[in-house]
Design an enzyme around this catalytic site. Structure first.
Site, PDB file in Angstrom:
ATOM      1  N   CYS A  12       6.080  71.891  83.448  1.00 38.16           N
ATOM      2  CA  CYS A  12       5.993  72.853  84.652  1.00 38.16           C
ATOM      3  C   CYS A  12       6.246  71.633  86.049  1.00 38.16           C
ATOM      4  O   CYS A  12       6.080  69.976  85.214  1.00 38.16           O
ATOM      5  CB  CYS A  12       5.193  73.498  85.197  1.00 38.16           C
ATOM      6  SG  CYS A  12       3.334  72.869  84.689  1.00 38.16           S
ATOM      7  N   ASN A  15       1.653  69.997  85.414  1.00 39.87           N
ATOM      8  CA  ASN A  15       0.698  69.847  84.153  1.00 39.87           C
ATOM      9  C   ASN A  15      -0.709  70.099  83.986  1.00 39.87           C
ATOM     10  O   ASN A  15      -1.318  69.756  83.321  1.00 39.87           O
ATOM     11  CB  ASN A  15       0.916  68.954  82.925  1.00 39.87           C
ATOM     12  CG  ASN A  15       0.533  69.106  81.816  1.00 39.87           C
ATOM     13  OD1 ASN A  15       0.115  68.170  80.806  1.00 39.87           O
ATOM     14  ND2 ASN A  15       0.625  70.558  81.480  1.00 39.87           N
ATOM     15  N   CYS A  17      -1.384  73.266  86.405  1.00 40.24           N
ATOM     16  CA  CYS A  17      -1.453  74.838  86.839  1.00 40.24           C
ATOM     17  C   CYS A  17      -0.866  75.156  85.749  1.00 40.24           C
ATOM     18  O   CYS A  17      -1.341  77.004  85.126  1.00 40.24           O
ATOM     19  CB  CYS A  17      -0.784  75.198  88.010  1.00 40.24           C
ATOM     20  SG  CYS A  17      -1.588  73.412  89.302  1.00 40.24           S
ATOM     21  N   ARG A  18       0.507  75.857  85.315  1.00 45.86           N
ATOM     22  CA  ARG A  18       1.494  76.943  85.068  1.00 45.86           C
ATOM     23  C   ARG A  18       1.432  76.580  83.883  1.00 45.86           C
ATOM     24  O   ARG A  18       1.018  76.957  82.959  1.00 45.86           O
ATOM     25  CB  ARG A  18       2.984  76.697  85.410  1.00 45.86           C
ATOM     26  CG  ARG A  18       2.588  77.888  86.497  1.00 45.86           C
ATOM     27  CD  ARG A  18       3.754  77.057  87.449  1.00 45.86           C
ATOM     28  NE  ARG A  18       4.832  76.116  88.037  1.00 45.86           N
ATOM     29  CZ  ARG A  18       5.507  75.792  88.550  1.00 45.86           C
ATOM     30  NH1 ARG A  18       6.483  76.094  88.824  1.00 45.86           N
ATOM     31  NH2 ARG A  18       5.524  74.299  88.954  1.00 45.86           N
ATOM     32  N   SER A  19       1.911  75.381  83.317  1.00 46.77           N
ATOM     33  CA  SER A  19       2.227  74.913  81.441  1.00 46.77           C
ATOM     34  C   SER A  19       0.910  75.123  81.123  1.00 46.77           C
ATOM     35  O   SER A  19       0.604  75.264  79.646  1.00 46.77           O
ATOM     36  CB  SER A  19       3.037  73.374  81.641  1.00 46.77           C
ATOM     37  OG  SER A  19       2.593  72.880  82.195  1.00 46.77           O
ATOM     38  N   ASP A 129       5.324  77.705  91.439  1.00 47.90           N
ATOM     39  CA  ASP A 129       4.536  77.357  91.292  1.00 47.90           C
ATOM     40  C   ASP A 129       3.431  77.644  92.273  1.00 47.90           C
ATOM     41  O   ASP A 129       2.519  77.675  93.807  1.00 47.90           O
ATOM     42  CB  ASP A 129       4.275  76.090  91.780  1.00 47.90           C
ATOM     43  CG  ASP A 129       3.678  74.918  92.619  1.00 47.90           C
ATOM     44  OD1 ASP A 129       2.642  74.671  92.324  1.00 47.90           O
ATOM     45  OD2 ASP A 129       4.061  73.567  92.998  1.00 47.90           O
TER      46      ASP A 129
END
Ligand code: 4NP
Length: 165
Positions: A12, A15, A17-19, A129
């Site tokens: 993401c 690196n 929050c999402r990934s 995001d």
């Protein structure tokens, strides 16, 4: 004949929050299915702002609510060597995928499958995001990622992307 592990990288922007969630959910999904030994999973960000940081507290919290501990992960930036090391590189949104593709062109490296996580799972779209969002945004991101992961796993275990030893 035993397959060597498939190297899977989730990417993401930050690196944090999402990934990290994708990496954590993927590890859990693989482990629960008895497939942990078939994969090496990691995550990275296209940006460098948070290198060395733990995941965002809201990502740590939403993962924990679903029984997954991602608190030991540390942020790192995507590098050219990742294009050669990983078999499958999945971005969370279109901008992530474009950044990964640019890096591959600059590095001239690798034959990795590059794509969006949700596309790979057959449910096309971005994982949005959540950085400036609240708890509900992180829950929604978790649900998107967790909902896609069984299909991601099925595809990875299929012949198209499996590497034979
Ligand atoms: P992520 O979210 O890409 O899901 O980790 C973000 C984290 C940090 C920033 C942007 C997005 N940032 O601009 O610092």
């Amino acid at each position: 004949m035993q397959s060597s592990p498939t190297n899977v990288l989730f990417v993401c922007l930050g690196n944090i929050c999402r990934s990290p969630l994708a990496e954590g959910v993927f590890r859990q999904t693989a482990h629960e299915a008895g497939n942990g030994h078939r994969f090496r999973a990691d995550s990275a960000g296209t940006g460098s702002w948070h290198v060395g940081d733990p995941p965002h507290s809201r990502s740590v919290a939403v993962a924990a609510r679903h029984g997954i501990d991602i608190s030991a992960q540390r942020c790192r930036q995507l590098g050219a060597d990742d294009l050669a090391r990983f078999d499958v590189i999945l971005g969370m949104d279109r901008a992530n995928v474009e950044a990964i593709e640019r890096l591959r062109q600059e590095a001239g490296a690798g034959s990795a499958h590059i794509g969006r996580l949700l596309d790979f799972a057959g449910r096309p779209g971005d994982v949005p995001d959540p950085y400036h969002g609240g708890r509900e945004d992180y829950e929604a991101v978790f649900r998107l990622i967790a909902g896609a992961m069984p299909e991601v796993m099925t595809r990875l275990l299929g012949p198209a992307t499996r590497r034979q030893a």
